[in-house]
Motif scaffolding. Structure first.
Motif, PDB file in Angstrom:
ATOM      1  N   ALA A 106       0.836  -1.206   0.000  1.00 28.76           N
ATOM      2  CA  ALA A 106       0.000   0.000   0.000  1.00 28.76           C
ATOM      3  C   ALA A 106       0.868   1.251   0.000  1.00 28.76           C
ATOM      4  O   ALA A 106       0.538   2.247  -0.656  1.00 28.76           O
ATOM      5  CB  ALA A 106      -0.927   0.010   1.212  1.00 28.76           C
ATOM      6  N   ALA A 107       1.993   1.198   0.716  1.00 27.90           N
ATOM      7  CA  ALA A 107       2.904   2.344   0.755  1.00 27.90           C
ATOM      8  C   ALA A 107       3.514   2.598  -0.619  1.00 27.90           C
ATOM      9  O   ALA A 107       3.791   3.749  -0.971  1.00 27.90           O
ATOM     10  CB  ALA A 107       4.007   2.117   1.789  1.00 27.90           C
ATOM     11  N   ALA A 108       3.718   1.556  -1.395  1.00 30.52           N
ATOM     12  CA  ALA A 108       4.258   1.709  -2.750  1.00 30.52           C
ATOM     13  C   ALA A 108       3.196   2.145  -3.738  1.00 30.52           C
ATOM     14  O   ALA A 108       3.456   2.952  -4.635  1.00 30.52           O
ATOM     15  CB  ALA A 108       4.889   0.398  -3.211  1.00 30.52           C
ATOM     16  N   ALA A 109       1.982   1.628  -3.582  1.00 30.60           N
ATOM     17  CA  ALA A 109       0.912   1.919  -4.542  1.00 30.60           C
ATOM     18  C   ALA A 109       0.331   3.317  -4.395  1.00 30.60           C
ATOM     19  O   ALA A 109      -0.002   3.952  -5.390  1.00 30.60           O
ATOM     20  CB  ALA A 109      -0.204   0.892  -4.404  1.00 30.60           C
ATOM     21  N   ALA A 110       0.215   3.806  -3.179  1.00 27.29           N
ATOM     22  CA  ALA A 110      -0.442   5.100  -2.951  1.00 27.29           C
ATOM     23  C   ALA A 110       0.241   6.251  -3.683  1.00 27.29           C
ATOM     24  O   ALA A 110      -0.422   6.991  -4.420  1.00 27.29           O
ATOM     25  CB  ALA A 110      -0.548   5.383  -1.454  1.00 27.29           C
ATOM     26  N   PRO A 111       1.557   6.435  -3.542  1.00 27.29           N
ATOM     27  CA  PRO A 111       2.192   7.544  -4.279  1.00 27.29           C
ATOM     28  C   PRO A 111       2.096   7.373  -5.795  1.00 27.29           C
ATOM     29  O   PRO A 111       1.956   8.350  -6.524  1.00 27.29           O
ATOM     30  CB  PRO A 111       3.651   7.500  -3.819  1.00 27.29           C
ATOM     31  CG  PRO A 111       3.618   6.780  -2.524  1.00 27.29           C
ATOM     32  CD  PRO A 111       2.498   5.794  -2.636  1.00 27.29           C
ATOM     33  N   GLN A 112       2.160   6.118  -6.257  1.00 27.75           N
ATOM     34  CA  GLN A 112       2.057   5.884  -7.703  1.00 27.75           C
ATOM     35  C   GLN A 112       0.687   6.316  -8.217  1.00 27.75           C
ATOM     36  O   GLN A 112       0.568   6.938  -9.267  1.00 27.75           O
ATOM     37  CB  GLN A 112       2.306   4.414  -8.038  1.00 27.75           C
ATOM     38  CG  GLN A 112       2.358   4.145  -9.519  1.00 27.75           C
ATOM     39  CD  GLN A 112       3.489   4.881 -10.206  1.00 27.75           C
ATOM     40  OE1 GLN A 112       4.619   4.819  -9.748  1.00 27.75           O
ATOM     41  NE2 GLN A 112       3.196   5.580 -11.273  1.00 27.75           N
ATOM     42  N   LYS A 113      -0.366   6.004  -7.467  1.00 27.66           N
ATOM     43  CA  LYS A 113      -1.709   6.408  -7.881  1.00 27.66           C
ATOM     44  C   LYS A 113      -1.856   7.922  -7.847  1.00 27.66           C
ATOM     45  O   LYS A 113      -2.543   8.507  -8.684  1.00 27.66           O
ATOM     46  CB  LYS A 113      -2.756   5.729  -7.012  1.00 27.66           C
ATOM     47  CG  LYS A 113      -2.863   4.258  -7.311  1.00 27.66           C
ATOM     48  CD  LYS A 113      -3.907   3.577  -6.478  1.00 27.66           C
ATOM     49  CE  LYS A 113      -3.968   2.107  -6.829  1.00 27.66           C
ATOM     50  NZ  LYS A 113      -4.954   1.389  -6.042  1.00 27.66           N
ATOM     51  N   LEU A 114      -1.202   8.568  -6.885  1.00 29.42           N
ATOM     52  CA  LEU A 114      -1.247  10.030  -6.838  1.00 29.42           C
ATOM     53  C   LEU A 114      -0.567  10.635  -8.060  1.00 29.42           C
ATOM     54  O   LEU A 114      -1.083  11.562  -8.668  1.00 29.42           O
ATOM     55  CB  LEU A 114      -0.586  10.560  -5.561  1.00 29.42           C
ATOM     56  CG  LEU A 114      -1.363  10.351  -4.276  1.00 29.42           C
ATOM     57  CD1 LEU A 114      -0.485  10.678  -3.071  1.00 29.42           C
ATOM     58  CD2 LEU A 114      -2.614  11.198  -4.262  1.00 29.42           C
TER      59      LEU A 114
END
Length: 72
Positions: free
Chosen positions: A52-60
């Motif tokens: 989740a820590a990796a995916a969240a910034p990517q989605k932003l």
């Protein structure tokens, strides 16, 4: 309806609010704003698991809010 931002326009207030509507994204953004520079540095202070820590910034950065709404 996809809410991904196109490269030909800047995000609106509505776009930014939609992107930060999810708790994981807000927590990851806060960790980054406070100086985190890696997934490991986002994980602990944000209280997120590594995926989740990796995916969240990517989605932003991709501009994908995961929500749909009518523009008008």
């Amino acid at each position: 309806m996809s809410t991904a931002l196109s490269e030909d326009r800047s995000p609106s207030c509505r776009d930014v609010a939609g992107l930060l509507a999810q708790t994981d994204r807000r927590a990851a953004y806060a960790a980054l704003a406070l100086g985190a520079t890696s997934v490991a540095e986002v994980t602990e202070p944000a209280g997120l698991r590594p995926p989740a820590a990796a995916a969240a910034p990517q989605k932003l950065t991709d501009g994908e809010s995961g929500t749909s709404h009518e523009r008008g």
